[in-house]
Design an enzyme around this catalytic site. Structure first.
Site, PDB file in Angstrom:
ATOM      1  N   HIS A  28       0.832  -1.202   0.000  1.00  0.00           N
ATOM      2  CA  HIS A  28       0.000   0.000   0.000  1.00  0.00           C
ATOM      3  C   HIS A  28       0.872   1.260   0.000  1.00  0.00           C
ATOM      4  CE1 HIS A  28      -3.634   2.384   1.308  1.00  0.00           C
ATOM      5  NE2 HIS A  28      -2.657   3.184   1.741  1.00  0.00           N
ATOM      6  N   GLU A  29       1.794   1.327   0.955  1.00  0.00           N
ATOM      7  CA  GLU A  29       2.635   2.522   1.052  1.00  0.00           C
ATOM      8  C   GLU A  29       3.531   2.670  -0.175  1.00  0.00           C
ATOM      9  OE1 GLU A  29       1.880   4.694   3.085  1.00  0.00           O
ATOM     10  OE2 GLU A  29       0.591   3.443   4.344  1.00  0.00           O
TER      11      GLU A  29
ATOM     12  N   HIS B  24       1.725   4.479  -2.874  1.00  0.00           N
ATOM     13  CA  HIS B  24       1.847   5.933  -2.728  1.00  0.00           C
ATOM     14  C   HIS B  24       3.191   6.405  -3.279  1.00  0.00           C
ATOM     15  CE1 HIS B  24      -1.773   6.874  -0.580  1.00  0.00           C
ATOM     16  NE2 HIS B  24      -1.485   6.142   0.479  1.00  0.00           N
TER      17      HIS B  24
ATOM     18  N   HIS C  51       3.367   6.726  -6.989  1.00  0.00           N
ATOM     19  CA  HIS C  51       2.643   7.898  -7.475  1.00  0.00           C
ATOM     20  C   HIS C  51       3.578   9.104  -7.532  1.00  0.00           C
ATOM     21  CE1 HIS C  51      -1.687   9.790  -7.328  1.00  0.00           C
ATOM     22  NE2 HIS C  51      -1.079   9.966  -8.480  1.00  0.00           N
TER      23      HIS C  51
END
Length: 605
Positions: free
Chosen positions: A406-407, A410, A413
Site C-alpha cells: 500500500h505505502e 503511494h 505515485h
C-alpha cells in the site's frame, strides 16, 4: 523548493527520531514556517499576477499542466484568504498558526502517551498463546531496562499480537484499556490529554470556514476534492453502510456464538474481539496468521514487491548509499531502461520508541525542472513492523505485507511521475479523495498466487507458501469484511459530522465531539465498545494529518482502485502492457489533470 526540501527533512525526523532536541527545534520553527506559507497564500501582488496571466493571451499557449497549476493556485489563494480584508487576513493567519501548533501537540501527546505506558509481566504463564517472537522481543525490552521478565508496550508489533493471541483475558483487558485511553483524560498523564486540542481544533476550523464564506470546514475541505459536497459524501457513506451493516451483523452473530460455544466467553467484550476472531478464523479455515507469517521474511517480501514493480513499469530497483537517520533504514534507486535515475526512496520499516506509529509515505523532494536539469523525486516510506529478533529476519504477517505494498503504491505515485511542472508533479495537485487509488490498487497483488509464491519462503525451510495454504487465505479474504467495512464507515461519518454538522449560526449541533462518536456508533456500529473508549483522542489522521473532512477518501478511492485493477484481471495481473498504461495515464500524470479524467483515460470508461 529549497524550503520544502529542508522543512520536509525536519518534519520527517521529528516523526521518526523524536528526540527532545529535534522536537524543540521543530516547535521553535513551526510558527515561522506557518507564517511564511500563510503570507505566500495571501500575497495580493502574486495573486494579481496569476489572475492577469489567466486572463491574458499567454494563457492559450500554455500546456495542460501549466494551466492546471494556475487554476489550482487561483483556487488556493482564495482558500488562503487572499481576498479577505486586511483585519480578517490577520485573523486568518492567527488561526493557521494555532492550528499548526495544535496538530503538532496532538501528535506529540499520542507518541508520548504511547511510550509512557508499559507492563512488566514476570510470570511467563500470563503470555500463553502469544507468539514466540513477540515474547522474545518483550524479554529483550525488559532486559534493556534492567529487569527480568517481559515488557509489554502499546507499540503495534507488541499490542496487536497480544490482543490477538493472549489467552489471559485480564491481560487483554488491561492492554485494551491502556490503548483506548491514550492521550485522553483517562490516560496515564493529564499533560497528554488531547480532549481540549480536539475541541479547539474544531472551533478554529469552523472559524476558518466562516472567514472564507463557507458554512462549515467540510465545505472548505471538499473544494479541491472529487466529491462535490458534504451531503454527497454522507450519502455515499450511508448507502455503503446500509449495504454493509447486515453482513457486519452476521459477522458479530457468528463470533458471539463461536465465543460462547468454543471459548466459554458468554459475553463478548471489546478486548475479546481480536482474540475470538483469530480463533474462529483458525477453526473455520484451518490456518492462523502466525502460520502464514513464517513464510514472509522481509528480504523475500521486499524482493517480491520490487519484482512486481519492475515487471509492470519497466524499471529496475537497486540498493544505494545515502545518509540515514537510523541504522535500520535502507535507501534505494529506481532506474529506467537506459539506467538513468527515475527516483529514490528511503525505507524505514521497524517500530521503535522515538517513532510515530502507523505507516505513511511522504514526498520531501518532487520532480521538477530546474536551471541545471530535472530534479528527480525522493520518497520516505515508513512502516512500524516488528524488527528482527535473535538473528532471524523480520517476519511479516500477510496484513503487513499488504501495508508495505500500500505505502509503496503511494511512493510510485510520486516516483514514477513524468510531470516536471511544480504543483502538479507526483502527488501534488491530485484530489485528496483520489490519492489512495495507487496505494489501494497495489494491495491487490498480495492476493495473486503468481506474486505470493515468488515472494514467500519459510524462514526455516526456505519453501514457498504452499498452494493449499494460500487457497485457505483466499477463502478467508472476506472473513469479517462486514465488520471491517462498517468500522471504516464509522470513522468516515464521525470525521464528516465533526466538520459539517453546524447550524446557520455557525455553532455545532452536537454538544461535544464524543457525542458525535456515540451517535454514529448507534447508527452503524455492531461490535461491543467500552465506556472508557477515547480513540478519538489518538485519531491523528484528522487532527494531525491531512484527512480532516476527508477520511471517507479511503472508501471513495477503493471504488476506483477496484475498478482499475479489474483491467489487470482481464489482461493479466503482471501484464507489462497494462502496467505501462497504468503508469502513463495514472502515475505519470500526477495532478496535471483531474483524477477522474486520468481514470477514464486508463480504464476507457
Amino acid at each position: 523548493d529549497r524550503l520544502d526540501r529542508a522543512w520536509s527533512a525536519v518534519n520527517h525526523l521529528n516523526a521518526v527520531v523524536s528526540t527532545k532536541a529535534m522536537r524543540d527545534a521543530y516547535h521553535a520553527n513551526l510558527p515561522r514556517i506557518t507564517d511564511f506559507y500563510t503570507d505566500l497564500g495571501q500575497d495580493s501582488r502574486l495573486y494579481a499576477r496569476y489572475k492577469a496571466l489567466r486572463e491574458s493571451r499567454e494563457w492559450t499557449a500554455l500546456g495542460d499542466a501549466e494551466k492546471r497549476v494556475i487554476d489550482n493556485e487561483l483556487r488556493d489563494f482564495k482558500l488562503s484568504g487572499a481576498e479577505l480584508p486586511a483585519f480578517e487576513k490577520a485573523r486568518f493567519k492567527e488561526v493557521q498558526e494555532e492550528l499548526a501548533q495544535l496538530a503538532a501537540d496532538f501528535d506529540d501527546h499520542v507518541l508520548d502517551a504511547t511510550n509512557a505506558w508499559s507492563l512488566l509481566v514476570e510470570d511467563i504463564g500470563r503470555l500463553a498463546g502469544v507468539p514466540d517472537d513477540v515474547i522474545a522481543e518483550a524479554r529483550n525490552e525488559a532486559r534493556a531496562d534492567g529487569h527480568a521478565g517481559y515488557k509489554l508496550t502499546l507499540r503495534m508489533p507488541c499490542y496487536l499480537p497480544v490482543m490477538q493471541y493472549a489467552d489471559d483475558r485480564d491481560l487483554r483487558a488491561t492492554m485494551h484499556r491502556a490503548n483506548a485511553t491514550r492521550a485522553s483524560e483517562l490516560g496515564a498523564d493529564p499533560q497528554w490529554d488531547n480532549t481540549a486540542i480536539i475541541e479547539r481544533t474544531l472551533q478554529l476550523r469552523q472559524e476558518e470556514a466562516r472567514l472564507l464564506g463557507y458554512a462549515n470546514f467540510a465545505e472548505v475541505s471538499l473544494v479541491p476534492k472529487m466529491a462535490g459536497s458534504p451531503s454527497e459524501v454522507m450519502a455515499f457513506l450511508r448507502d455503503l453502510a446500509a449495504r454493509a451493516k447486515p453482513f457486519a451483523e452476521r459477522d458479530i452473530r457468528e463470533l458471539d456464538e463461536f465465543a460462547a460455544q468454543s471459548l466459554g466467553i458468554t459475553r463478548l467484550e471489546p478486548w475479546d474481539l481480536a482474540y475470538a476472531s483469530e480463533k474462529l478464523k483458525t477453526a473455520r479455515y484451518a490456518f492462523s496468521d502466525q502460520e502464514v507469517k513464517q513464510y514472509f521474511p522481509e528480504p523475500k517480501v521486499v524482493a517480491g514487491l520490487f519484482h512486481v514493480v519492475e515487471t509492470l513499469y519497466d524499471v529496475s530497483i537497486r540498493e544505494a548509499q545515502a545518509p540515514k537517520w537510523h541504522k535500520d533504514v535502507r535507501f534505494f534507486e529506481i532506474r529506467d531502461r537506459a539506467d538513468a535515475i527515475v527516483g529514490q526512496f528511503f525505507m524505514d520499516n521497524y517500530a521503535r520508541a522515538d517513532k510515530q506509529g502507523g505507516a505513511w509515505m511522504d514526498d520531501p523532494i518532487n520532480r521538477r525542472e530546474l536551471a541545471g536539469g530535472v530534479q528527480h523525486p525522493i520518497a520516505w516510506l515508513t512502516c512500524n513492523f516488528a524488527a528482527p529478533v535473535d538473528g532471524r529476519p523480520a517476519l511479516f504477517t500477510h496484513d503487513e505485507v499488504t501495508t508495505l505494498f500500500h505505502e509503496f503504491g503511494h511512493g510510485l505515485h510520486l516516483l514514477l511521475t513524468r510531470i516536471t511542472t511544480p504543483g502538479v508533479s507526483g502527488m501534488q495537485g491530485v484530489e485528496w479523495d483520489a490519492v489512495e487509488l495507487p496505494s489501494q490498487f497495489m494491495e491487490n497483488f498480495c492476493w495473486e498466487w503468481d506474486v505470493v509464491r515468488d515472494m514467500s519462503a519459510h524462514v526455516e525451510s526456505g519453501e514457498p507458501l504452499p498452494r493449499a495454504l494460500f487457497d485457505k487465505m483466499v477463502a478467508a479474504r472476506n472473513f469479517q469484511s462486514g465488520m471491517a467495512t462498517v468500522r471504516q464507515i464509522e470513522f468516515g461519518l464521525v470525521d464528516m459530522l465533526l466538520h459539517s454538522d453546524y447550524g446557520a449560526d455557525g455553532r455545532p449541533r452536537y454538544a461535544t465531539p464524543a457525542d458525535v462518536v456515540r451517535t454514529v456508533r448507534r447508527e452503524v456500529n455492531v461490535v461491543p465498545t467500552a465506556d472508557y473508549d477515547r480513540r478519538l483522542d489518538s485519531f491523528g489522521h484528522i487532527f494531525a494529518g491531512g484527512y480532516a473532512a476527508g477520511y471517507y477518501s479511503y472508501k471513495w478511492a477503493e471504488v476506483l482502485s477496484a475498478d482499475a485493477y479489474s483491467l489487470f484481471e482481464e489482461t493479466g495481473v503482471l501484464s507489462p502492457a497494462t502496467g505501462s498504461r497504468f503508469r502513463d495515464e495514472i502515475l505519470a500524470r500526477g495532478g496535471s489533470r483531474g483524477a477522474l479524467e486520468s481514470f477514464v483515460a486508463f480504464r476507457g470508461r
